[in-house]
Design an enzyme around this catalytic site. Structure first.
Site, PDB file in Angstrom:
ATOM      1  N   ILE A  15      93.886  37.485  90.279  1.00  0.00           N
ATOM      2  CA  ILE A  15      94.700  36.516  89.539  1.00  0.00           C
ATOM      3  C   ILE A  15      95.113  37.040  88.168  1.00  0.00           C
ATOM      4  O   ILE A  15      96.076  36.562  87.573  1.00  0.00           O
ATOM      5  CB  ILE A  15      93.933  35.173  89.392  1.00  0.00           C
ATOM      6  N   HIS A  79      81.959  30.026  85.866  1.00  0.00           N
ATOM      7  CA  HIS A  79      82.899  29.525  84.867  1.00  0.00           C
ATOM      8  C   HIS A  79      82.169  28.969  83.644  1.00  0.00           C
ATOM      9  O   HIS A  79      82.516  29.278  82.495  1.00  0.00           O
ATOM     10  CB  HIS A  79      83.790  28.433  85.468  1.00  0.00           C
ATOM     11  N   LYS A  97      90.664  27.274  87.209  1.00  0.00           N
ATOM     12  CA  LYS A  97      90.072  26.091  87.834  1.00  0.00           C
ATOM     13  C   LYS A  97      89.049  26.525  88.885  1.00  0.00           C
ATOM     14  O   LYS A  97      89.095  27.671  89.365  1.00  0.00           O
ATOM     15  CB  LYS A  97      91.171  25.200  88.437  1.00  0.00           C
ATOM     16  N   ASP A 179      88.994  24.569  95.528  1.00  0.00           N
ATOM     17  CA  ASP A 179      89.904  25.676  95.281  1.00  0.00           C
ATOM     18  C   ASP A 179      91.322  25.195  95.009  1.00  0.00           C
ATOM     19  O   ASP A 179      91.920  25.535  93.990  1.00  0.00           O
ATOM     20  CB  ASP A 179      89.898  26.640  96.470  1.00  0.00           C
TER      21      ASP A 179
END
Length: 359
Positions: A15, A79, A97, A179
Site C-alpha cells: 500500500i 496498528h 484502517k 478489511d
C-alpha cells in the site's frame, strides 16, 4: 502556506506505493523517513523521495526531530502498538484502517492523543473524494427526500488470489468486514450519520485457503476469522442499511452502495475509490448522472493526511478522524459480537458526521 508537515512512514509494503504517488504531489506534507521490518524494502521506498532517510526501527523513526507525524502502514494487529509509540514520542499519527484491532486499543490511542494534544487520523480517506462527497451533498440537499434505507455490498472470492502474502487478511484484525468494511461504513456515516444498533450473522465456509500468486503460490494457510458477514444497521436518523461483506462470493452484479429515500434513490460509486459516477433516480423517469459538486478533486491515498496537515495549520477538526474510525471499528466489532450472540446489539460509541468537503 507554512512549512509542510514532515512525515515518517512505518511500513513499506504494497500500500505504500499508493501513498507515495499522492505524497509526491502534495505541497503541505513531505516524507522525511521510512522504516520497515525489511530494510531493503524501506530503502527502496526512501529512494523515491529526495532527502528521505531509512530510520532503521520504529523507535528510531519516532525519535527523529525531522518527523512531525507518523504514517502507520503496518498490518492491523500492530496498528495500536506503532501508534502508541509515536504518540508517546509526541508525534501526530495517521494510520491505515482499521484504527486498531480492539476497542480497548483504540481507546488507549485516543486517550494518549488527548493527553498529548496530538491528532490521530485514520484511513479510509477515499470518502473525501468526489464520489462519496457528491453523493453526500445530494442527500444533504434533499434530492432523495428523507433517507429510508441503504444497501452496501463488498463481494470477492478472497484476497489470496492476488496478494502474495495474504495471511493477515484471515487472522485477528482481518476478515472482509474489518478489511473492507471501513470504506463502506465510513461512507455510510458520511451519507446517513452514525449507527446505533446492529444485527449480524457470519460464517467461515473454509478452514484453509491457498495462495494464488507470487513466489509462495500453492501454499496453504489457516483461516481464523469469519469470511462472510452480513448485517442490518440502524442509523440514528432511522434509516436502515443492509450490509454484506464477503471473501466467499465468486461473482456478483450487486451495487456497491445505494441510498433510498422518500423522494428518490442514489447510486454511489465504489467507496474504495475516490471518484466515480453518482446517479440519481427521482422516482419517475430515468437515472441521471449528477455533476461533481463536492470532494477533493484528483484525490488519492494520503489525501486524508494532507487534510490533517491543513487542519493543524487552520486549527479545525480533520475529517478522516480517529473519532470516526473508532465509531466504525465499534460498528464492526459489535456486528461480529451480534453474529456470535445471535441477537441485536447497541453500538455504544457515538460520533458526529464529519464536515463535508465542499467546492
Amino acid at each position: 502556506m507554512g512549512e509542510p508537515l514532515r512525515i515518517g512512514m512505518v511500513g513499506a509494503g504494497k500500500i505504500s506505493g499508493a501513498y507515495l504517488d499522492t505524497l509526491e504531489r502534495l505541497e503541505n506534507v513531505t516524507l522525511t523517513a521510512v522504516t520497515d521490518l525489511d530494510q531493503e524494502r524501506a530503502a527502496s521506498v526512501a529512494a523515491r523521495v529526495p532527502g528521505a532517510a531509512v530510520a532503521g526501527s520504529v523507535a528510531k523513526l519516532v525519535a527523529r526531530p525531522d518527523v512531525d507525524a507518523v504514517l502507520n502502514l503496518t498490518i492491523p494487529a500492530v496498528h495500536a502498538e506503532v501508534a502508541l509509540a509515536a504518540l508517546a514520542a509526541g508525534k501526530h499519527v495517521y494510520g491505515e484502517k482499521p484504527l486498531a484491532a480492539t476497542r480497548a486499543e483504540a481507546d488507549r490511542m485516543l486517550a494518549a492523543a488527548g493527553a498529548g494534544g496530538l491528532r490521530i487520523g485514520c484511513a479510509p480517506d477515499t470518502v473525501l473524494g468526489t464520489g462519496v462527497q457528491t453523493a453526500r451533498k445530494a442527500v444533504d440537499d434533499g434530492l432523495i427526500g428523507t433517507p429510508v434505507a441503504a444497501t452496501a455490498f463488498m463481494t470477492t472470492a478472497g484476497h489470496e488470489r492476488w496478494h502474495p502474502d495474504p495471511e493477515f487478511y484471515y487472522r485477528r484484525g482481518g476478515g472482509p468486514l474489518l478489511d473492507m468494511g471501513p470504506y463502506y461504513l465510513s461512507a455510510l456515516v458520511h451519507l446517513l450519520g452514525p449507527v446505533i444498533t446492529v444485527t449480524g450473522a457470519g460464517s467461515r465456509p473454509r478452514d484453509e485457503r491457498e495462495i494464488g500468486s507470487g513466489p509462495r503460490a500453492g501454499e496453504r494457510f489457516a483461516v481464523e476469522v469469519d469470511t462472510h458477514v452480513t448485517g442490518i444497521l440502524r442509523h440514528a436518523n432511522g434509516a436502515l442499511t443492509t450490509l454484506v461483506m464477503s471473501f466467499d462470493i465468486q461473482a456478483a452484479r450487486l451495487p456497491r452502495i445505494e441510498v433510498h429515500g422518500t423522494g428518490g434513490s442514489l447510486s454511489v460509486p465504489d467507496p474504495n475509490g475516490f471518484d466515480g459516477t453518482v446517479e440519481l433516480h427521482r422516482g419517475t423517469g430515468e437515472w441521471e448522472t449528477l455533476p461533481v459538486t463536492a470532494g477533493y478533486v484528483g484525490a488519492g491515498r494520503g489525501t486524508g493526511l494532507a487534510d490533517l496537515a491543513e487542519s493543524l495549520a487552520g486549527d479545525r477538526p480533520h475529517r478522516a478522524s480517529a473519532e470516526l474510525a473508532r465509531h466504525v471499528l465499534d460498528i464492526m466489532l459489535t456486528l461480529l459480537d451480534s453474529a456470535r450472540q445471535g441477537r441485536a446489539l447497541p453500538v455504544e460509541s457515538v460520533c458526529r458526521k464529519p464536515e463535508p468537503v465542499r467546492h
